[in-house]
Design an enzyme around this catalytic site. Sequence first.
Site, short mmCIF file in Angstrom:
data_model
loop_
_atom_site.label_atom_id
_atom_site.label_comp_id
_atom_site.label_asym_id
_atom_site.label_seq_id
_atom_site.Cartn_x
_atom_site.Cartn_y
_atom_site.Cartn_z
N ASP A 85 -3.13 -18.38 0.61
CA ASP A 85 -4.15 -18.86 -0.26
C ASP A 85 -4.99 -20.23 0.60
O ASP A 85 -5.94 -20.38 0.16
CB ASP A 85 -3.78 -18.79 -2.12
CG ASP A 85 -1.82 -20.24 -1.22
OD1 ASP A 85 -1.56 -20.21 0.22
OD2 ASP A 85 -1.93 -20.45 -2.63
N ASP A 123 -12.35 -9.18 4.61
CA ASP A 123 -13.42 -8.69 4.08
C ASP A 123 -14.29 -10.14 3.56
O ASP A 123 -15.34 -10.37 3.64
CB ASP A 123 -13.63 -8.12 2.11
CG ASP A 123 -13.66 -6.75 2.05
OD1 ASP A 123 -13.36 -6.45 3.39
OD2 ASP A 123 -14.73 -6.04 1.04
N ASP A 156 -6.47 -6.88 3.75
CA ASP A 156 -7.09 -6.44 3.36
C ASP A 156 -8.57 -7.51 2.89
O ASP A 156 -9.58 -7.65 2.80
CB ASP A 156 -6.91 -5.56 2.68
CG ASP A 156 -7.98 -4.64 1.71
OD1 ASP A 156 -9.23 -4.35 2.71
OD2 ASP A 156 -8.18 -4.89 0.58
N LYS A 186 2.47 -15.47 2.59
CA LYS A 186 2.75 -16.15 0.89
C LYS A 186 5.06 -16.60 0.99
O LYS A 186 5.30 -16.09 0.68
CB LYS A 186 2.79 -15.13 0.05
CG LYS A 186 2.37 -16.14 -1.39
CD LYS A 186 1.50 -17.09 -1.50
CE LYS A 186 1.84 -17.66 -2.64
NZ LYS A 186 0.70 -18.58 -2.60
N TYR A 205 0.82 -1.41 -0.02
CA TYR A 205 -0.17 0.20 0.20
C TYR A 205 0.38 1.16 0.42
O TYR A 205 0.58 2.28 -0.66
CB TYR A 205 -0.89 0.25 1.22
CG TYR A 205 -1.82 -0.85 1.10
CD1 TYR A 205 -2.03 -1.61 1.03
CD2 TYR A 205 -3.36 0.20 1.50
CE1 TYR A 205 -3.34 -3.03 1.18
CE2 TYR A 205 -4.66 -0.59 1.01
CZ TYR A 205 -4.42 -1.58 1.20
OH TYR A 205 -5.87 -2.28 0.66
C1 IPM Z 1 -10.39 -0.93 3.91
C2 IPM Z 1 -10.75 0.27 2.75
C3 IPM Z 1 -9.69 0.30 2.95
C4 IPM Z 1 -8.17 0.01 2.19
C5 IPM Z 1 -10.02 1.24 1.19
C6 IPM Z 1 -10.71 2.78 0.73
C7 IPM Z 1 -8.27 2.40 0.45
O1 IPM Z 1 -10.88 -1.39 1.87
O2 IPM Z 1 -10.20 -0.47 4.77
O3 IPM Z 1 -10.54 -2.14 3.80
O4 IPM Z 1 -7.59 -1.07 1.49
O5 IPM Z 1 -7.16 -0.94 3.02
MN MN Z 2 -10.79 -3.25 2.76
#
Ligand code: IPM
Ligand code: MN
Length: 371
Positions: A221, A249, A245, A189, A142
């Site tokens: 993975d 999710d 990240d 990884k 990032y």
């Molecule tokens: C999160 C979001 C952010 C990230 C974006 C909006 C930059 O997806 O907080 O998980 O990737 O960290």
């Molecule tokens: Mn995110």
Amino acid sequence: MKKNIAVILGDGIGPEVTQQSIIVLNAIAEQFKQEFIYTYCLMGADAIDKTGNPLPDETLDVCLKSDAILFGAIGHPKYDNDPTAKVRPEQGLLKLRKSLQLFANIRPVSTYPSLSHLSPLKEKQLEGVDFVVYRELTGGIYFGEKKVNEAYTEASDLCIYTKSEIERIAHLAFKAAQQRKKKLTLVDKANVLETSRLWRKVVQEIVPQYADVQVDYMFVDNAAMQIIVNPKQFDVILTENMFGDIISDEASVISGSLGLLPSASVGAATALFEPIHGSYPQAAGKDIANPIGSILSAAMLLEHFGLSDEAAVVREAVSWTLSNGFVTRDIDPVNSYFTSTIGELISDHVSGRIPSAVNHSNIELRKSTII
Ligand code: IPM
Ligand code: MN
């Protein structure tokens, strides 16, 4: 206790979900004789529109001087679909994370029995799922150098980590494991990436300091698969920025909706609390988004202030709405309630204003939350 909270409503559904957290925090303040002072500041697409800058200096200043930050969401489709845009909303959040050195993003994943039918997983796999992701937040791909050639035919993002960046979050994750089920899984990884091999080396060096914690190493993975196949095996997952990240999710849908999950970002300065969902622009302004991810983030904020009883009362109120069918349409598309109604119900519950018999039809008509 008097606390200053910087509030960044942000983009899309950010304002409407954060507003519900404020209502709930106000109910807590009244009930427990606390004082919360809010200072509203701009960030993201909202800030670009108003000031041209995704993170105005004033916002950073207010955040640095506050005791905590409550943040909504960031992002707008007009930037997502324009890869050449030089100024992007997300730059605001990334700069804020970096400036405040919010190096650890903590994302707890828990399940609610009343929502088990919504989970893509079978009930048998869901029972007892309770883990937390410790995602490194200020390093890795990032923040490494980004390059694109003049012809725009080649681009690169550098993934870079230092030993001390790994150590500081690893210690937090180990300490969390000691307070929980005493298991830590490092997700990396290491069969391919040099940075991942550094993570393993650094974590292995730390292991002896936490003899009571069982440590596992898992390739990302495989971890992505294991989170679906056998999520019960996890307690604390420690991982780098981008893997965290993605898998957080993925993990969020286990609970039934992405809209339910909170997060805390902690580091050297002021801590920040935000739901893990994005700005969900299709729902913006419609009063239909799930405010629970934000409200549970406010509960994490209370915990951070050392207000554990207050945090427990918020969580209890959230569980009460969920188990009584007071949910937004991501959870029940047929019998759904408005964002603001859920916020009102949770704050009424916090204030002890919910009678045992609740009039569902009045609530549907938005007359009053109570009879
Ligand atoms: C999160 C979001 C952010 C990230 C974006 C909006 C930059 O997806 O907080 O998980 O990737 O960290
Ligand atoms: Mn995110």
